[in-house]
Scaffold this motif. Sequence first.
Motif, PDB file in Angstrom:
ATOM      1  N   ARG A   5       0.874  -1.165   0.000  1.00 14.43           N
ATOM      2  CA  ARG A   5       0.000   0.000   0.000  1.00 14.43           C
ATOM      3  C   ARG A   5       0.907   1.209   0.000  1.00 14.43           C
ATOM      4  NH1 ARG A   5      -2.026   3.808   3.773  1.00 14.43           N
ATOM      5  NH2 ARG A   5      -0.786   2.873   5.408  1.00 14.43           N
ATOM      6  N   ALA A  94      -8.131  -1.739  -0.258  1.00 14.22           N
ATOM      7  CA  ALA A  94      -8.072  -1.079   1.049  1.00 14.22           C
ATOM      8  C   ALA A  94      -9.484  -0.725   1.493  1.00 14.22           C
ATOM      9  CB  ALA A  94      -7.225   0.184   0.956  1.00 14.22           C
ATOM     10  N   ALA A 108      -8.226  -4.510   4.973  1.00 12.08           N
ATOM     11  CA  ALA A 108      -7.940  -4.835   3.579  1.00 12.08           C
ATOM     12  C   ALA A 108      -8.713  -6.093   3.196  1.00 12.08           C
ATOM     13  CB  ALA A 108      -6.448  -5.057   3.381  1.00 12.08           C
TER      14      ALA A 108
END
Length: 122
Positions: A5, A94, A108
């Motif tokens: 991420r 996400a 997530a």
Amino acid sequence: MPAPRVPREDQHPYAIVPGTRVVQALVPASVREDPLLSAVIDDRLDTEVREEMAGQSAAAWLPRRHLTATVVGPAAWPMQIVALMTRKDAPIGAVVEHDGAQPTLIGAVTTDTLIEYVIGGP
């Protein structure tokens, strides 16, 4: 985590990309275009790449095109998540909750989780 991420400065996800995309950003274009070059390049290039990227955020050196985070809210239905992840070719999504202007990553969803949900278990 199957995909890193990459947050923006405000901590909202900038991108969630497959690891291979991240690694690809580390390889000079000339080597990506001609993989045989990697066999004749010495470790000097490795050092140059590391020095060039030192101190930069991943958002700064990832390709700008076609990268948007796969972000859903906590109330998203599984099929909404599947459709978004499929459209963005993302292995992970996400789950972000917004408290005013401040986004908070609360979880997530992975492709494995979605597959288990859809087919009824591992």
